[in-house]
Design a protein around this motif. Structure first.
Motif, mmCIF file in Angstrom:
data_model
loop_
_atom_site.group_PDB
_atom_site.id
_atom_site.type_symbol
_atom_site.label_atom_id
_atom_site.label_comp_id
_atom_site.label_asym_id
_atom_site.label_seq_id
_atom_site.Cartn_x
_atom_site.Cartn_y
_atom_site.Cartn_z
ATOM 1 N N GLU A 3 -1.949 2.327 2.443
ATOM 2 C CA GLU A 3 -2.547 1.911 3.690
ATOM 3 C C GLU A 3 -4.033 1.452 2.923
ATOM 4 O O GLU A 3 -4.815 2.497 2.760
ATOM 5 C CB GLU A 3 -2.350 2.277 5.236
ATOM 6 N N LEU A 4 -5.366 0.871 2.681
ATOM 7 C CA LEU A 4 -6.184 0.347 2.961
ATOM 8 C C LEU A 4 -6.874 1.930 3.534
ATOM 9 O O LEU A 4 -7.214 1.119 4.834
ATOM 10 C CB LEU A 4 -6.400 -0.703 2.652
ATOM 11 N N ARG A 5 -7.659 2.616 3.917
ATOM 12 C CA ARG A 5 -8.000 3.016 4.765
ATOM 13 C C ARG A 5 -9.849 3.022 4.444
ATOM 14 O O ARG A 5 -10.182 2.383 3.260
ATOM 15 C CB ARG A 5 -7.913 4.527 4.750
ATOM 16 N N GLN A 6 -10.597 3.318 6.500
ATOM 17 C CA GLN A 6 -11.984 3.203 5.913
ATOM 18 C C GLN A 6 -12.452 4.712 4.796
ATOM 19 O O GLN A 6 -13.413 4.712 4.479
ATOM 20 C CB GLN A 6 -12.611 3.235 7.091
ATOM 21 N N SER A 7 -12.033 5.656 4.819
ATOM 22 C CA SER A 7 -12.549 7.108 4.929
ATOM 23 C C SER A 7 -12.152 6.910 3.210
ATOM 24 O O SER A 7 -10.796 6.170 3.143
ATOM 25 C CB SER A 7 -12.239 8.764 5.601
ATOM 26 N N SER A 8 -12.140 7.955 2.244
ATOM 27 C CA SER A 8 -11.995 7.636 0.792
ATOM 28 C C SER A 8 -10.788 9.393 0.638
ATOM 29 O O SER A 8 -11.485 9.992 2.340
ATOM 30 C CB SER A 8 -13.081 8.332 -0.196
ATOM 31 N N ILE A 9 -10.378 9.441 0.260
ATOM 32 C CA ILE A 9 -9.402 10.952 -0.263
ATOM 33 C C ILE A 9 -10.244 12.327 0.306
ATOM 34 O O ILE A 9 -10.057 12.595 0.543
ATOM 35 C CB ILE A 9 -8.625 10.449 -1.015
ATOM 36 N N SER A 226 0.624 21.299 -15.102
ATOM 37 C CA SER A 226 -0.444 20.418 -13.802
ATOM 38 C C SER A 226 -0.662 20.054 -13.101
ATOM 39 O O SER A 226 -1.123 19.952 -11.644
ATOM 40 C CB SER A 226 -1.165 18.849 -14.398
ATOM 41 N N LEU A 227 0.746 20.447 -12.342
ATOM 42 C CA LEU A 227 1.308 20.427 -11.087
ATOM 43 C C LEU A 227 1.238 21.896 -10.024
ATOM 44 O O LEU A 227 0.647 22.444 -8.920
ATOM 45 C CB LEU A 227 2.872 20.407 -10.769
ATOM 46 N N GLN A 228 1.140 22.940 -11.528
ATOM 47 C CA GLN A 228 0.934 24.464 -10.946
ATOM 48 C C GLN A 228 -0.689 24.725 -11.343
ATOM 49 O O GLN A 228 -1.367 25.590 -10.616
ATOM 50 C CB GLN A 228 1.568 24.534 -11.748
ATOM 51 N N GLU A 229 -1.326 24.419 -12.323
ATOM 52 C CA GLU A 229 -2.735 24.684 -12.734
ATOM 53 C C GLU A 229 -3.161 23.760 -13.293
ATOM 54 O O GLU A 229 -2.907 22.575 -13.802
ATOM 55 C CB GLU A 229 -2.256 26.107 -13.246
ATOM 56 N N GLY A 230 -4.194 23.479 -13.285
ATOM 57 C CA GLY A 230 -4.945 22.204 -13.601
ATOM 58 C C GLY A 230 -6.596 23.099 -14.327
ATOM 59 O O GLY A 230 -7.204 24.356 -13.684
ATOM 60 N N PRO A 263 -1.326 7.215 1.071
ATOM 61 C CA PRO A 263 -0.541 7.372 1.841
ATOM 62 C C PRO A 263 -0.774 8.182 3.243
ATOM 63 O O PRO A 263 -1.307 9.257 3.044
ATOM 64 C CB PRO A 263 0.653 7.727 1.009
ATOM 65 N N LYS A 264 0.378 8.299 3.899
ATOM 66 C CA LYS A 264 -0.066 9.507 5.048
ATOM 67 C C LYS A 264 1.199 10.842 3.883
ATOM 68 O O LYS A 264 2.025 10.615 3.254
ATOM 69 C CB LYS A 264 1.058 9.155 6.296
ATOM 70 N N ILE A 265 -0.405 11.741 4.143
ATOM 71 C CA ILE A 265 -0.103 13.019 3.273
ATOM 72 C C ILE A 265 0.546 14.024 3.771
ATOM 73 O O ILE A 265 -0.677 14.425 4.554
ATOM 74 C CB ILE A 265 -0.879 13.458 2.292
ATOM 75 N N PRO A 266 2.050 14.757 4.228
ATOM 76 C CA PRO A 266 2.007 15.822 4.649
ATOM 77 C C PRO A 266 1.079 17.300 4.663
ATOM 78 O O PRO A 266 0.640 17.747 3.582
ATOM 79 C CB PRO A 266 3.735 15.930 4.696
ATOM 80 N N ASP A 267 1.337 18.391 5.835
ATOM 81 C CA ASP A 267 0.236 19.199 5.655
ATOM 82 C C ASP A 267 1.286 19.903 4.553
ATOM 83 O O ASP A 267 2.476 20.220 4.435
ATOM 84 C CB ASP A 267 0.970 19.926 6.823
ATOM 85 N N GLY A 268 -0.082 20.660 3.057
ATOM 86 C CA GLY A 268 1.199 21.589 2.330
ATOM 87 C C GLY A 268 1.194 20.739 1.386
ATOM 88 O O GLY A 268 1.167 21.454 0.033
ATOM 89 N N GLU A 269 0.862 19.350 1.071
ATOM 90 C CA GLU A 269 0.850 18.653 0.177
ATOM 91 C C GLU A 269 -0.181 18.192 -0.201
ATOM 92 O O GLU A 269 -1.070 17.238 -1.337
ATOM 93 C CB GLU A 269 1.901 17.215 -0.019
ATOM 94 N N TYR A 273 -2.038 16.595 -4.034
ATOM 95 C CA TYR A 273 -1.947 14.946 -4.094
ATOM 96 C C TYR A 273 -4.168 14.551 -4.170
ATOM 97 O O TYR A 273 -4.455 14.112 -4.982
ATOM 98 C CB TYR A 273 -2.075 14.174 -2.646
ATOM 99 N N PHE A 274 -5.015 15.675 -3.489
ATOM 100 C CA PHE A 274 -5.964 15.682 -3.446
ATOM 101 C C PHE A 274 -6.453 15.395 -5.040
ATOM 102 O O PHE A 274 -7.344 14.976 -5.458
ATOM 103 C CB PHE A 274 -7.122 16.798 -2.023
ATOM 104 N N HIS A 275 -5.868 16.750 -5.672
ATOM 105 C CA HIS A 275 -6.709 17.659 -6.852
ATOM 106 C C HIS A 275 -6.202 15.951 -7.624
ATOM 107 O O HIS A 275 -6.596 15.373 -8.800
ATOM 108 C CB HIS A 275 -5.915 19.026 -7.174
ATOM 109 N N GLN A 276 -4.928 16.015 -7.283
ATOM 110 C CA GLN A 276 -4.548 14.096 -8.486
ATOM 111 C C GLN A 276 -5.330 13.420 -8.469
ATOM 112 O O GLN A 276 -5.806 12.672 -9.412
ATOM 113 C CB GLN A 276 -3.449 14.012 -8.748
ATOM 114 N N ALA A 277 -5.831 12.952 -7.016
ATOM 115 C CA ALA A 277 -7.142 11.519 -6.539
ATOM 116 C C ALA A 277 -8.059 11.973 -7.367
ATOM 117 O O ALA A 277 -8.616 10.602 -7.230
ATOM 118 C CB ALA A 277 -6.595 11.419 -5.740
#
Length: 511
Positions: A3-9, A226-230, A263-269, A273-277
Motif C-alpha cells: 500500500e502507498l503510505r505517508q511514511s517511509s519504511i 544475505s538473509l542471515q548476514e549483511g 505491505p503489512k509486515i508481521p512482528d519478527g520479520e 524487511y527493513f534491511h532489504q529495503a
C-alpha cells in the motif's frame, strides 16, 4: 498487496520499534537459551595467519625487521578494534568481552579483511578470528576489482592495498532484542568504527569510510547468506607510511531509495524487511548520484534557543600520552559501567568529555586525525541532561559543537524522570550526566533515503565510543543505553518533537 503510505519504511520501522510504558510489558518475553547464538564465526577450511606474536611483544622488538613491523601494525589495529580483552566465567561457560562494546554482549559484527595482494598478505578474503587473534584466509583469489565495482569505484580503493569490511549477523542481536535489534546493530557497528578510526592513529593507518555500496555485490563477494548476514560498512585502509596512500577524504554516504509502498509486515520479520529495503540495488548507482548529495558544513549550530543561557565548553584537550600510548591502554581496558555512586562530576570533566568527542581539530598535536570520517554529522544533534555537575545548574542543555557551548533549555533536576525514561535502569537515575544523540529523521530521509537510518545510528555509535574512551581515560564511568521510552524523552526534557532519539550515554562516578 503493498500500500502507498505517508511514511517511509524507515519512519515506519522507527515508530514500530519504539518502547512505550503501556506496551513494553507485552513486548518483553523470556529468552530461549537453547537458541542462544554463538558470537563467533567458524570456517572448516582455510589457512591461518597467527597475529598473536605481534601483540605479545612490544613494537620495539621489530625495529630492524620491516616485515614484522608491517604485521605488528595490522595485528595491533585489529586487536584494538575488535580483539578479545577479557574472559568472564558464566553459567558453566564463558563470556568474551571485546575492545568495542556491544548491547547485551551479543557482538553482531563480523570483521573481514580484503587484501589486494601484498608481499606479505596474499590476495583474497580473510575473516578476523578474535578468539585466536588470527586471520582465516578462506578465499585466495583476487577480489579487489569486484570490491571496487561493488563500492561504485570509490576513489579510496584505487591506491590502497587493504580494506576492512564489517558485516552484521542479524540473529545475534535479534535473539534478544527482536525487531528493535536493528538499531543496536548499527550502534554497535558505530562503536567498532570509532575503535578502527582511533586505532588507525596508533598504527599509522587511515580508514576511509564507505557506506554507499551495492549490498548484494559485497555480500556475494564475501560468500555470505544475505538473509542471515549483511555488509554494513567498507573501510579501505590507507597506509600512512606510504606517501602514495596519503589520500584526501571523499564522500562516505550514498542515498538509497525511499520506500513508501510496502505491505503489512508481521512482528519478527520487520528487521529483515527493513534491511532489504535500505539496500542500494544493482544498476541504480548512476541514478543515485543525481542529484549530488550536498554535505556542506553549516557554520551555525542547528538550535539557538532565544533567551537561553549559553555556557562555553572550551577547555584544554585530554592528554593521551607520548605516541598515544594511553589511547591503546584505554581502548583495551574500557568496560561499560554497571553502577554509579550518584556523586557529581566537575564541569571541567564534562568539558573534557565533549572536547575529545566533538572537537578532533584540537588533537592534531597529539597525532590524531583532525577530520575523521563520519557519514554526516550535520544530521546528529546532542542534548545533555545534567543531574550532578559542580559549577553547572541542573537541567537539560543543547550542546552546540560549532560554537562550543551549552545552551540551557529546561531548568530542573531530572534524576527521577531519567530513571523512568531509561526503563527503570539505575544507571539513568544515578548518572551525573545523561547525553542524548538525536536526529530529524524525516529531514534525514529526504536527503539520503531510508538507508540514512543506518548512517544515523553508526554516527551516533561512533560519537558514543569517543565518549566511552574519554570517560575511561578520565577515570569516570560510562555506559550506553539503547532501550528507552522514545517519545517521552522529548516530552520530559524539552527536546524538539522532530528529533528522534538515537542513543543514550550515561556518565558518572563508577561505584
Amino acid at each position: 498487496m503493498p500500500e502507498l503510505r505517508q511514511s517511509s519504511i524507515a519512519q515506519h520501522y522507527h515508530e514500530r520499534t519504539k518502547y512505550e510504558p503501556q506496551t513494553i510489558a507485552f513486548k518483553s518475553r523470556g529468552l530461549d537459551w537453547a537458541k542462544q547464538p554463538v558470537p563467533f564465526k567458524e570456517y572448516k577450511i582455510g589457512s591461518t595467519f597467527d597475529l598473536k606474536p605481534y601483540i605479545q611483544n612490544q613494537p620495539e622488538a621489530f625495529t630492524n625487521n620491516p616485515q614484522a613491523q608491517w604485521w605488528q601494525r595490522l595485528s595491533q589495529l585489529l586487536f584494538c578494534s575488535y580483539g578479545l580483552t577479557a574472559r568472564i566465567p558464566s553459567m558453566g561457560s564463558a563470556v568474551y568481552l571485546r575492545a568495542a562494546p556491544s548491547a547485551g554482549g551479543l557482538y553482531p559484527a563480523e570483521v573481514y579483511v580484503v587484501s589486494r595482494g601484498t608481499s606479505l598478505l596474499p590476495p583474497g578474503l580473510y575473516n578476523y578470528q578474535c578468539r585466536s587473534h588470527s586471520l582465516m584466509h578462506f578465499w585466495d583469489s583476487d577480489v579487489w576489482q569486484a570490491l571496487q565495482e561493488a563500492c561504485l569505484w570509490h576513489p579510496a580503493l584505487e591506491s590502497t592495498q587493504l580494506a576492512i569490511i564489517i558485516t552484521a549477523v542479524f540473529y545475534r542481536s535479534a535473539w534478544r532484542y527482536e525487531d528493535r535489534a536493528y538499531r543496536r546493530i548499527f550502534l554497535d557497528t558505530g562503536h567498532l568504527l570509532g575503535n578502527i578510526e582511533l586505532a588507525g592513529n596508533i598504527t599509522d593507518y587511515r580508514p576511509h569510510l564507505i557506506g554507499g555500496f551495492v549490498d548484494e555485490a559485497v555480500n556475494e563477494l564475501l560468500y555470505i547468506d544475505s538473509l542471515q548476514e549483511g555488509a554494513i560498512a567498507v573501510l579501505p585502509l590507507a597506509d600512512m607510511l606510504d606517501i602514495q596512500q596519503n589520500l584526501p577524504t571523499w564522500r562516505t554516504a550514498l542515498p538509497s531509495a525511499t520506500e513508501t509502498n510496502y505491505p503489512k509486515i508481521p512482528d519478527g520479520e520487520l528487521l529483515k524487511y527493513f534491511h532489504q529495503a535500505t539496500q542500494i540495488q544493482p544498476g541504480t548507482a548512476g541514478k543515485l548520484n543525481l542529484p549530488e548529495v550536498k554535505q556542506e558544513k553549516s557554520l551555525e549550530d542547528k538550535y539557538n534557543f532565544p533567551f537561553c543561557q549559553k555556557i562555553s565548553t572550551v577547555t584544554a584537550p585530554v592528554n593521551w600520552g607520548e605516541k598515544l600510548i594511553d589511547l591503546e591502554s584505554t581502548i583495551l581496558k574500557r568496560r561499560s559501567t554497571r553502577a554509579y555512586t550518584g556523586e557529581d562530576l566537575t564541569f571541567d570533566e564534562l568539558k573534557a568529555l565533549l572536547d575529545f568527542t566533538y572537537q578532533p581539530q584540537n588533537y592534531i598535536d597529539q597525532g590524531f586525525d583532525i577530520s575523521p570520517d563520519y557519514f554526516d554529522l550535520n544530521l546528529i544533534e546532542t542534548f545533555i541532561a545534567v543531574s550532578g555537575v559542580n559549577g553547572l545548574e541542573s537541567g537539560c542543555y543543547y550542546y552546540a559543537p560549532k560554537a562550543q557551548e551549552l545552551r540551557q533549555i529546561r531548568f530542573k533536576n531530572f534524576r527521577r524522570e531519567l530513571h523512568f525514561l531509561c526503563l527503570g535502569q539505575d544507571l539513568g537515575r544515578d548518572a551525573a550526566v545523561v547525553l542524548f544523540h538525536t536526529a530529524d529523521l524525516k529531514a534525514a530521509i529526504a536527503q539520503y533515503g531510508d538507508r540514512v537510518y543506518r548512517y544515523l545510528h553508526m554516527d551516533a555509535g561512533h560519537l558514543g565510543q569517543r565518549l566511552n574512551l574519554a570517560a575511561i581515560r578520565l577515570g569516570l564511568g560510562v555506559s550506553g543505553i539503547g532501550g528507552f521510552f522514545d517519545d517521552l524523552v522529548n516530552d520530559v526534557l524539552g527536546i524538539p518533537a522532530e528529533e528522534a532519539v538515537l542513543y543514550v550515554t550515561t556518565l558518572g562516578r563508577p561505584r
